[in-house]
Design an enzyme around this catalytic site. Structure first.
Site: not given
Ligand code: FAD
Length: 462
Positions: A33, A35, A308, A440
């Site tokens: 990770e 971040g 994502d 209810h």
């Molecule tokens: P992420 O959570 O984006 O995690 C990916 C991680 O990979 C990050 O920490 C990044 O630093 C790391 N990374 C990237 N590239 C590299 C690399 N090359 N080497 C090492 N590490 C790397 N979703 C919901 O279901 N409900 C909600 O209410 C909701 N609210 C949201 C509100 C906001 C403001 C935002 C922006 C998003 C929201 N989402 C919500 C969407 C949700 O945050 C994402 O769908 C979810 O975090 C995706 O998960 P992920 O594991 O795919 O990626």
């Protein structure tokens, strides 16, 4: 050089859940990770945004309480304290993730991963580490799209910066009326910031059915300090140390919008730029997403992608589901990620929630659909909550009464939708749901009442 069974790139809700499940299944797991553990969701997405939304509800309570004869004095918000509270929740959850990973013997490496070939990545952090893996799960997530004609800066914010403002802005222009823009716009509107929402389509929340989106836009429009402009095309943002001036065309007419800050929420892009995917020969779509099959495998069967960074709904719970399934597929289990109902929620005022395809999507796919709607103003609990605006809607197959999909608008929608997702995934009929005795007085009775309507025996509606 480290050797691992499963290397996971990214520790968001996709990656860390995949790591935990792979470790439960006896694999040697390494997660990298760059971040914060918990990814976007815990650090700058779902959790911090919901903390701010909840706090903003406290600020918006007095007018609602006054209807019931309860009066508060002047409401004020200390943004420093608010941020401390929000950050403490984030810290509690991210340290919880770290504790879980450590207790399941997952190796955590801090740094940025990029592929050297289909079986090796390089991780650059404090020092370079080379990891050789049998299987890899790419869970690198997404980041806000940076629009070249209005790049992010001190006054032009992405959702990440807006969540961390240390002072309440006096005015805010939100560019993009999708769910993130609407949720954050509502936070600041509740704190009495002057909010202008600029949306390019002819409605906010354009992915939701018209009756859902119109409840939210009606709620926002009823606030003195909010204006919504649809069919609004933003051309340019001029910013200085004090404010932004936005050149926008609304219904074809030029307009200038001034605000202390602009919040740009026009979409997110997959984090694939830095991964050197070409060195591993991993395919991407034109927009940079990694296409996957039903087991979350990329074009290399030992490399998976989840969350994502893949095409589809950008939601934390979808990423987590795919994380579990990818780990199980690596374990040799048969999985199919398309077998699941993925609900989606907007934490607007009032909130919206859907599970399964919309009525329009069903019809487009050639299905005959019956729609049954029960309004919250016929539900006793909704009236006691001052939450009579809203409804439960069921989309039913007229052939056998199976529930195709559901929508809930109104208070409680984010919790109510889980019962409906369960009913749809279990293949229940309207009669099955109508036979479940709902306590209810609860908002959940509206689900039973909508099902009663579907089977032709409505009780509290005609
Ligand atoms: P992420 O959570 O984006 O995690 C990916 C991680 O990979 C990050 O920490 C990044 O630093 C790391 N990374 C990237 N590239 C590299 C690399 N090359 N080497 C090492 N590490 C790397 N979703 C919901 O279901 N409900 C909600 O209410 C909701 N609210 C949201 C509100 C906001 C403001 C935002 C922006 C998003 C929201 N989402 C919500 C969407 C949700 O945050 C994402 O769908 C979810 O975090 C995706 O998960 P992920 O594991 O795919 O990626």
């Amino acid at each position: 050089m480290i050797t691992t069974d499963v290397l996971i790139i990214g520790a968001g809700p996709g990656g860390y859940v995949a790591a935990l499940r792979a470790a439960q299944l006896g694999k040697k797991v390494t997660i990298v990770e760059k971040g914060g553990l918990g990814g976007t969701c815990l650090n700058e997405g779902c959790i911090p945004s919901k903390a701010l939304i909840e706090a903003s509800h406290y600020a918006a309570l007095p007018p609602k309480a006054a209807q019931a004869g309860v009066h508060y004095g002047n409401v004020s918000v200390n943004f420093g304290n608010l941020q401390d509270w929000k950050n403490s929740i984030v810290h509690q959850l991210t340290s919880g993730v770290e504790g879980l990973l450590i207790s399941r013997n997952v190796s955590i490496i801090k740094g940025e991963a990029s592929f050297l070939d289909p079986y090796t990545v390089s991780i650059t952090g404090e020092k370079e580490t080379i990891v050789s893996f049998s299987n890899c799960i790419i869970a690198s997530g997404s980041t806000p799209v940076n629009v070249p004609s209005f790049p992010y800066g001190e006054r032009v914010l992405s959702s990440s910066e807006a969540l961390n403002l240390s002072e309440k802005p006096s005015s805010l222009a939100v560019i993009g009326g999708g769910y993130i823009g609407i949720e954050l716009g509502t936070v600041f509107a509740n704190f009495k910031t002057e909010v202008t929402i600029l949306e390019g389509m002819n409605s906010i929340l354009s992915g939701f059915s018209e009756d859902m989106a119109s409840i939210v836009s009606h709620g926002l429009n009823s606030k003195e300090n909010v204006s919504i402009h649809t069919n609004a095309k933003v051309h340019h943002i001029e910013s200085n140390v004090e404010e932004v001036v936005i050149d926008v065309e609304v219904d074809g007419k030029p307009k200038k919008v001034q605000a202390e800050y602009a919040l740009v929420t026009v979409g997110r892009k997959p984090n694939t730029d830095q991964l050197q995917l070409e060195k591993a020969g991993i395919d991407t779509t034109e927009r940079g997403y990694i296409p996957i099959d039903t087991e979350c495998r990329t074009n290399h069967s030992h490399i998976f992608a989840i969350g994502d960074v893949t095409p589809g709904q950008a939601l934390a719970h979808r990423a987590s589901l795919q994380g579990k399934l990818a780990a199980e597929a690596i374990n040799g289990d048969t999985v199919d990620a398309t077998d699941y109902v993925i609900p989606a929620v907007v934490f607007s005022d009032p909130p919206l929630a859907v599970a399964g395809p919309s009525e329009a999507e069903l019809k487009q796919a050639g299905w005959e659909v019956e729609v049954h709607k029960f309004p919250f103003n016929h539900n006793g609990r909704a009236l006691t909550l001052g939450a009579e605006e809203g409804f439960v809607k069921l989309m039913i197959d007229p052939q056998d009464q199976t529930i195709f999909s559901a929508e809930v608008a109104g208070q409680g929608a984010p919790e109510l939708i889980n019962e409906l997702a369960l009913s749809i995934q279990a293949g229940l009929t309207a009669e099955d749901v109508s036979l479940v005795v709902h306590a209810h007085p609860t908002l959940g009775e509206s689900i039973m009442e909508a099902a009663d309507k579907a089977i032709g025996f409505p009780v509290h509606s005609l």
